[in-house]
Design a protein around this motif. Sequence first.
Motif, PDB file in Angstrom:
ATOM      1  N   UNK A 118       0.873  -1.539  -0.137  1.00 47.87           N
ATOM      2  CA  UNK A 118       0.012  -0.097   0.093  1.00 47.87           C
ATOM      3  C   UNK A 118       0.747   1.255  -0.016  1.00 47.87           C
ATOM      4  N   UNK A 119       1.894   1.217   0.655  1.00 48.05           N
ATOM      5  CA  UNK A 119       3.039   2.445   0.552  1.00 48.05           C
ATOM      6  C   UNK A 119       3.645   2.534  -0.901  1.00 48.05           C
ATOM      7  N   UNK A 120       3.880   1.459  -1.508  1.00 49.85           N
ATOM      8  CA  UNK A 120       4.490   1.571  -2.633  1.00 49.85           C
ATOM      9  C   UNK A 120       3.553   2.134  -3.688  1.00 49.85           C
ATOM     10  N   UNK A 121       2.237   1.440  -3.475  1.00 58.58           N
ATOM     11  CA  UNK A 121       1.315   1.953  -4.398  1.00 58.58           C
ATOM     12  C   UNK A 121       0.890   3.592  -4.309  1.00 58.58           C
ATOM     13  N   UNK A 143      -0.499  15.966  -5.201  1.00 54.81           N
ATOM     14  CA  UNK A 143      -1.604  16.533  -4.568  1.00 54.81           C
ATOM     15  C   UNK A 143      -1.071  16.967  -3.202  1.00 54.81           C
ATOM     16  N   UNK A 144      -2.010  17.736  -2.528  1.00 55.41           N
ATOM     17  CA  UNK A 144      -1.647  18.161  -1.241  1.00 55.41           C
ATOM     18  C   UNK A 144      -2.821  18.479  -0.401  1.00 55.41           C
ATOM     19  N   UNK A 145      -3.870  18.127  -0.818  1.00 53.37           N
ATOM     20  CA  UNK A 145      -4.990  18.845  -0.238  1.00 53.37           C
ATOM     21  C   UNK A 145      -6.154  17.411  -0.284  1.00 53.37           C
ATOM     22  N   UNK A 146      -6.872  17.256   0.673  1.00 51.16           N
ATOM     23  CA  UNK A 146      -7.922  16.398   0.986  1.00 51.16           C
ATOM     24  C   UNK A 146      -7.110  15.172   1.720  1.00 51.16           C
ATOM     25  N   UNK A 147      -7.968  14.026   1.677  1.00 51.84           N
ATOM     26  CA  UNK A 147      -7.374  12.778   2.290  1.00 51.84           C
ATOM     27  C   UNK A 147      -6.336  12.248   1.247  1.00 51.84           C
ATOM     28  N   UNK A 148      -4.979  11.781   1.866  1.00 50.56           N
ATOM     29  CA  UNK A 148      -4.117  11.239   1.091  1.00 50.56           C
ATOM     30  C   UNK A 148      -4.556  10.061   0.330  1.00 50.56           C
ATOM     31  N   UNK A 149      -4.279   9.762  -0.830  1.00 47.99           N
ATOM     32  CA  UNK A 149      -4.748   8.514  -1.345  1.00 47.99           C
ATOM     33  C   UNK A 149      -4.066   7.376  -0.828  1.00 47.99           C
ATOM     34  N   UNK A 150      -4.842   6.232  -0.363  1.00 44.28           N
ATOM     35  CA  UNK A 150      -4.667   5.084  -0.034  1.00 44.28           C
ATOM     36  C   UNK A 150      -4.567   4.957   1.545  1.00 44.28           C
ATOM     37  N   UNK A 151      -4.501   6.399   2.140  1.00 47.00           N
ATOM     38  CA  UNK A 151      -4.876   6.256   3.533  1.00 47.00           C
ATOM     39  C   UNK A 151      -5.753   7.124   4.071  1.00 47.00           C
ATOM     40  N   UNK A 152      -6.932   6.958   3.261  1.00 46.58           N
ATOM     41  CA  UNK A 152      -8.200   7.775   3.644  1.00 46.58           C
ATOM     42  C   UNK A 152      -9.114   6.745   4.680  1.00 46.58           C
ATOM     43  N   UNK A 153      -8.732   5.699   4.945  1.00 48.19           N
ATOM     44  CA  UNK A 153      -9.488   4.881   5.765  1.00 48.19           C
ATOM     45  C   UNK A 153      -8.523   4.033   6.747  1.00 48.19           C
ATOM     46  N   UNK A 154      -8.843   3.751   7.775  1.00 48.98           N
ATOM     47  CA  UNK A 154      -8.105   2.612   8.758  1.00 48.98           C
ATOM     48  C   UNK A 154      -8.056   1.269   7.951  1.00 48.98           C
ATOM     49  N   UNK A 155      -6.780   0.739   7.559  1.00 46.46           N
ATOM     50  CA  UNK A 155      -6.738  -0.459   6.899  1.00 46.46           C
ATOM     51  C   UNK A 155      -6.995  -1.309   7.805  1.00 46.46           C
ATOM     52  N   UNK A 156      -7.192  -1.635   9.055  1.00 45.05           N
ATOM     53  CA  UNK A 156      -7.516  -2.748   9.934  1.00 45.05           C
ATOM     54  C   UNK A 156      -9.040  -2.770  10.206  1.00 45.05           C
ATOM     55  N   UNK A 190     -13.658   4.791   7.431  1.00 48.41           N
ATOM     56  CA  UNK A 190     -13.242   6.117   7.800  1.00 48.41           C
ATOM     57  C   UNK A 190     -13.917   6.522   9.160  1.00 48.41           C
ATOM     58  N   UNK A 191     -14.766   5.889   9.554  1.00 47.40           N
ATOM     59  CA  UNK A 191     -15.796   6.278  10.762  1.00 47.40           C
ATOM     60  C   UNK A 191     -14.583   6.204  11.948  1.00 47.40           C
ATOM     61  N   UNK A 192     -15.134   6.709  12.942  1.00 47.88           N
ATOM     62  CA  UNK A 192     -14.236   6.690  14.348  1.00 47.88           C
ATOM     63  C   UNK A 192     -14.663   5.254  14.748  1.00 47.88           C
ATOM     64  N   UNK A 193     -13.897   4.372  15.122  1.00 51.41           N
ATOM     65  CA  UNK A 193     -14.244   3.099  15.513  1.00 51.41           C
ATOM     66  C   UNK A 193     -13.818   2.889  16.875  1.00 51.41           C
ATOM     67  N   UNK A 194     -12.897   3.919  17.521  1.00 51.46           N
ATOM     68  CA  UNK A 194     -12.580   3.403  18.815  1.00 51.46           C
ATOM     69  C   UNK A 194     -13.858   3.273  20.091  1.00 51.46           C
ATOM     70  N   UNK A 195     -14.988   3.851  19.806  1.00 51.45           N
ATOM     71  CA  UNK A 195     -16.055   3.498  20.487  1.00 51.45           C
ATOM     72  C   UNK A 195     -16.239   2.082  20.781  1.00 51.45           C
ATOM     73  N   UNK A 196     -16.251   1.339  19.445  1.00 49.77           N
ATOM     74  CA  UNK A 196     -16.680  -0.082  19.288  1.00 49.77           C
ATOM     75  C   UNK A 196     -15.613  -0.724  20.260  1.00 49.77           C
ATOM     76  N   UNK A 197     -14.368  -0.222  20.381  1.00 47.96           N
ATOM     77  CA  UNK A 197     -13.143  -0.989  21.317  1.00 47.96           C
ATOM     78  C   UNK A 197     -13.501  -1.105  22.661  1.00 47.96           C
ATOM     79  N   UNK A 198     -14.445  -0.004  23.154  1.00 48.06           N
ATOM     80  CA  UNK A 198     -14.343   0.037  24.745  1.00 48.06           C
ATOM     81  C   UNK A 198     -15.055  -1.140  25.135  1.00 48.06           C
TER      82      UNK A 198
END
Length: 130
Positions: A43-46, A56-69, A73-81
């Motif tokens: 994913x880093x190479x791509x 580009x330098x604006x908006x979510x960076x391609x490939x890193x606009x979501x949590x890979x695990x 894109x949603x806040x998942x931390x509450x699910x972990x509680x």
Amino acid sequence: MDVKENEEAENYYVDFKEAEKYISELKKSGFLTDNILKNEEKSFLEADKYYKENPENDGPPYGFDYDHFFLTQEAFEEDLLNIDKIKYAINQKDDFNSEVTFVLPISGNYKYSLKKIGIKWFIEKIESVQ
């Protein structure tokens, strides 16, 4: 990014030293197979290739606009509680392969493919499922 007034923001790029540190920390967790680690490296190479072809330098960076695990894109931390209260199902494929499915209230439905190496189970693949 720290941009001073009237300066153009630097275009996105991959800092491979930091990427290596990230992959190293994931490996140290002891929960992931080499396959999933290689996919993270890929994913880093791509992304690096994409940034070179599409500066580009604006908006979510391609490939890193979501949590890979958590694949969201949603806040998942509450699910972990209350993760210890999550119900899950295990589908044992054979002595060395298994699937675990579960639902997180905010993040959704998941399937983790597990692979047994020696006496330990490792995460081989993470999927969001319906």
